[in-house]
Design a protein around this motif. Structure first.
Motif, mmCIF file in Angstrom:
data_model
loop_
_atom_site.group_PDB
_atom_site.id
_atom_site.type_symbol
_atom_site.label_atom_id
_atom_site.label_comp_id
_atom_site.label_asym_id
_atom_site.label_seq_id
_atom_site.Cartn_x
_atom_site.Cartn_y
_atom_site.Cartn_z
ATOM 1 N N GLU A 71 0.975 12.575 -3.813
ATOM 2 C CA GLU A 71 1.601 12.255 -5.095
ATOM 3 C C GLU A 71 2.432 10.962 -4.972
ATOM 4 O OE1 GLU A 71 3.398 15.440 -8.029
ATOM 5 O OE2 GLU A 71 4.989 14.583 -6.806
ATOM 6 N N ALA A 72 3.093 10.810 -3.834
ATOM 7 C CA ALA A 72 3.875 9.589 -3.592
ATOM 8 C C ALA A 72 2.960 8.364 -3.579
ATOM 9 C CB ALA A 72 4.627 9.704 -2.267
ATOM 10 N N GLN A 73 1.784 8.529 -3.005
ATOM 11 C CA GLN A 73 0.805 7.437 -2.964
ATOM 12 C C GLN A 73 0.359 7.078 -4.386
ATOM 13 O OE1 GLN A 73 0.003 6.172 0.256
ATOM 14 N NE2 GLN A 73 -0.796 4.457 -0.943
ATOM 15 N N LEU A 74 0.188 8.080 -5.218
ATOM 16 C CA LEU A 74 -0.188 7.845 -6.623
ATOM 17 C C LEU A 74 0.923 7.077 -7.358
ATOM 18 C CD1 LEU A 74 -2.076 8.484 -9.121
ATOM 19 C CD2 LEU A 74 -0.647 10.503 -9.464
ATOM 20 N N ILE A 75 2.159 7.468 -7.124
ATOM 21 C CA ILE A 75 3.306 6.772 -7.739
ATOM 22 C C ILE A 75 3.299 5.305 -7.306
ATOM 23 C CG2 ILE A 75 5.846 6.604 -7.736
ATOM 24 C CD1 ILE A 75 5.870 9.709 -7.407
ATOM 25 N N LEU A 76 3.134 5.105 -6.007
ATOM 26 C CA LEU A 76 3.121 3.745 -5.454
ATOM 27 C C LEU A 76 2.021 2.896 -6.095
ATOM 28 C CD1 LEU A 76 4.170 1.776 -3.231
ATOM 29 C CD2 LEU A 76 2.437 2.741 -1.737
ATOM 30 N N GLU A 77 0.819 3.466 -6.183
ATOM 31 C CA GLU A 77 -0.314 2.703 -6.726
ATOM 32 C C GLU A 77 -0.141 2.438 -8.217
ATOM 33 O OE1 GLU A 77 -3.696 4.960 -5.317
ATOM 34 O OE2 GLU A 77 -3.144 4.413 -3.257
ATOM 35 N N THR A 78 0.322 3.449 -8.949
ATOM 36 C CA THR A 78 0.470 3.288 -10.399
ATOM 37 C C THR A 78 1.543 2.266 -10.739
ATOM 38 O OG1 THR A 78 -0.082 5.630 -10.573
ATOM 39 C CG2 THR A 78 0.728 4.573 -12.554
ATOM 40 N N LEU A 79 2.626 2.260 -9.973
ATOM 41 C CA LEU A 79 3.752 1.378 -10.300
ATOM 42 C C LEU A 79 3.717 0.074 -9.494
ATOM 43 C CD1 LEU A 79 6.552 4.078 -10.654
ATOM 44 C CD2 LEU A 79 4.987 3.190 -12.403
ATOM 45 N N ASN A 80 2.557 -0.234 -8.992
ATOM 46 C CA ASN A 80 2.354 -1.466 -8.240
ATOM 47 C C ASN A 80 2.782 -2.686 -9.069
ATOM 48 O OD1 ASN A 80 1.328 -3.241 -6.264
ATOM 49 N ND2 ASN A 80 -0.568 -3.441 -7.435
ATOM 50 N N GLY A 81 3.548 -3.568 -8.464
ATOM 51 C CA GLY A 81 3.955 -4.793 -9.145
ATOM 52 C C GLY A 81 5.300 -4.694 -9.858
ATOM 53 N N LYS A 82 5.865 -3.514 -9.939
ATOM 54 C CA LYS A 82 7.144 -3.362 -10.646
ATOM 55 C C LYS A 82 8.326 -3.844 -9.795
ATOM 56 C CE LYS A 82 5.453 -1.246 -14.325
ATOM 57 N NZ LYS A 82 5.468 -1.868 -15.661
ATOM 58 N N ASN A 83 8.257 -3.598 -8.501
ATOM 59 C CA ASN A 83 9.292 -4.102 -7.590
ATOM 60 C C ASN A 83 8.731 -4.099 -6.164
ATOM 61 O OD1 ASN A 83 11.735 -3.658 -5.621
ATOM 62 N ND2 ASN A 83 12.593 -4.562 -7.465
ATOM 63 N N ASP A 84 8.493 -5.298 -5.656
ATOM 64 C CA ASP A 84 7.818 -5.410 -4.355
ATOM 65 C C ASP A 84 8.650 -4.828 -3.216
ATOM 66 O OD1 ASP A 84 5.716 -6.551 -5.624
ATOM 67 O OD2 ASP A 84 6.188 -8.612 -5.025
ATOM 68 N N LEU B 29 10.845 -2.348 -3.219
ATOM 69 C CA LEU B 29 10.805 -0.878 -3.223
ATOM 70 C C LEU B 29 9.391 -0.359 -2.933
ATOM 71 C CD1 LEU B 29 13.242 -0.030 -6.154
ATOM 72 C CD2 LEU B 29 13.666 0.217 -3.707
ATOM 73 N N SER B 30 8.373 -1.106 -3.359
ATOM 74 C CA SER B 30 6.997 -0.693 -3.068
ATOM 75 C C SER B 30 6.738 -0.689 -1.565
ATOM 76 C CB SER B 30 5.985 -1.637 -3.736
ATOM 77 O OG SER B 30 5.994 -1.417 -5.123
ATOM 78 N N ILE B 31 7.193 -1.736 -0.900
ATOM 79 C CA ILE B 31 7.002 -1.811 0.554
ATOM 80 C C ILE B 31 7.791 -0.689 1.232
ATOM 81 C CG2 ILE B 31 7.511 -3.226 2.596
ATOM 82 C CD1 ILE B 31 6.883 -5.695 0.755
ATOM 83 N N ARG B 32 8.985 -0.478 0.743
ATOM 84 C CA ARG B 32 9.817 0.590 1.313
ATOM 85 C C ARG B 32 9.178 1.973 1.108
ATOM 86 N NH1 ARG B 32 14.188 2.133 3.527
ATOM 87 N NH2 ARG B 32 15.516 3.656 2.493
ATOM 88 N N LEU B 33 8.618 2.179 -0.067
ATOM 89 C CA LEU B 33 7.956 3.469 -0.323
ATOM 90 C C LEU B 33 6.727 3.630 0.580
ATOM 91 C CD1 LEU B 33 7.654 6.132 -1.796
ATOM 92 C CD2 LEU B 33 6.630 4.942 -3.736
ATOM 93 N N GLN B 34 5.969 2.542 0.759
ATOM 94 C CA GLN B 34 4.799 2.631 1.651
ATOM 95 C C GLN B 34 5.234 3.048 3.061
ATOM 96 O OE1 GLN B 34 1.208 2.090 0.836
ATOM 97 N NE2 GLN B 34 1.459 3.407 2.623
ATOM 98 N N HIS B 35 6.327 2.472 3.546
ATOM 99 C CA HIS B 35 6.843 2.850 4.877
ATOM 100 C C HIS B 35 7.208 4.328 4.924
ATOM 101 C CE1 HIS B 35 6.718 -0.963 6.797
ATOM 102 N NE2 HIS B 35 7.619 -1.546 6.026
ATOM 103 N N LYS B 36 7.871 4.796 3.867
ATOM 104 C CA LYS B 36 8.287 6.206 3.815
ATOM 105 C C LYS B 36 7.069 7.134 3.802
ATOM 106 C CE LYS B 36 12.698 6.135 3.842
ATOM 107 N NZ LYS B 36 13.485 6.990 4.747
ATOM 108 N N ILE B 37 6.028 6.727 3.073
ATOM 109 C CA ILE B 37 4.796 7.527 3.025
ATOM 110 C C ILE B 37 4.164 7.573 4.418
ATOM 111 C CG2 ILE B 37 2.440 7.597 2.100
ATOM 112 C CD1 ILE B 37 3.613 6.371 -0.523
ATOM 113 N N ASP B 38 4.154 6.451 5.093
ATOM 114 C CA ASP B 38 3.589 6.394 6.450
ATOM 115 C C ASP B 38 4.389 7.286 7.406
ATOM 116 O OD1 ASP B 38 1.780 4.601 5.435
ATOM 117 O OD2 ASP B 38 2.769 2.821 6.260
ATOM 118 N N GLU B 39 5.706 7.204 7.313
ATOM 119 C CA GLU B 39 6.587 8.020 8.160
ATOM 120 C C GLU B 39 6.389 9.513 7.910
ATOM 121 O OE1 GLU B 39 10.541 5.245 8.268
ATOM 122 O OE2 GLU B 39 10.813 7.333 7.678
#
Ligand code: NI
Length: 180
Positions: free
Chosen positions: A147-160, A162-172
């Protein structure tokens, strides 16, 4: 002044959340919303390309409609229509049949509003991707990560940032799950 807006929103959220502990949640609400507000502050410090005053109020109030007896009218009266609309978009429509349609619907409503609303959604999920509670089964953790991955993909481009930070959190978060 943003400091006054922060304090007013925090006082409101504090009263609302503390008077209505959700029986199925062991979360400390004030800890949660102050973490979301902190993510928003750091993102704005990184790049000042969004309205911090708006975003910080949304961050603090984002769970009030979903988790307390707060009404839309009350938010509008205290914080204005923009804040009320933003919090509403960040709130699940419980009349929908399942969690996945609730998330898709909320994301669509977030997309239709200003980027500050999306920024708070990203900050919220970043904050929530900490070590999951002991009682969560693997399936639930995998679904939460997906679900986090879906949020990240859907809100792509809104804030780079936070997007990078969320990707790291998903990986962790992978370290808490067993892949099937
Ligand atoms: Ni939240």
């Amino acid at each position: 002044m943003i400091q006054e807006k922060y304090q007013k929103a925090m006082k409101f959220a504090g009263v609302k959340h503390c008077s209505q502990p959700m029986p199925d949640k062991d979360a400390n609400y004030l800890l949660h919303i102050s973490n979301v507000a902190m993510e928003v502050l750091v993102a704005h410090h990184e790049l000042e390309d969004f309205d911090l005053e708006y975003a910080i109020q949304l961050a603090i109030l984002h769970d009030t409609l979903e988790d307390t007896n707060t009404t839309f009218e009350e938010l509008e009266e205290n914080f204005g229509i923009e804040v009320a609309e933003g919090v509403k978009a960040l709130t699940k429509d419980e009349s929908l049949p399942d969690k996945s349609s609730m998330m898709l619907d909320s994301l669509a409503r977030i997309q239709a509003l200003d980027k500050e609303v999306a920024i708070v959604k990203l900050a919220d999920r970043i904050t929530n991707l900490q070590e999951p509670p002991m009682h969560w089964v693997n399936e639930k953790k995998l679904a939460y990560r997906k679900e986090a991955q879906l949020i990240l993909e859907t809100l792509n481009g809104k804030n780079d940032y936070l997007s990078i930070r969320l990707q790291h959190k998903i990986d962790e978060y992978r370290s808490y799950c067993f892949e099937q």
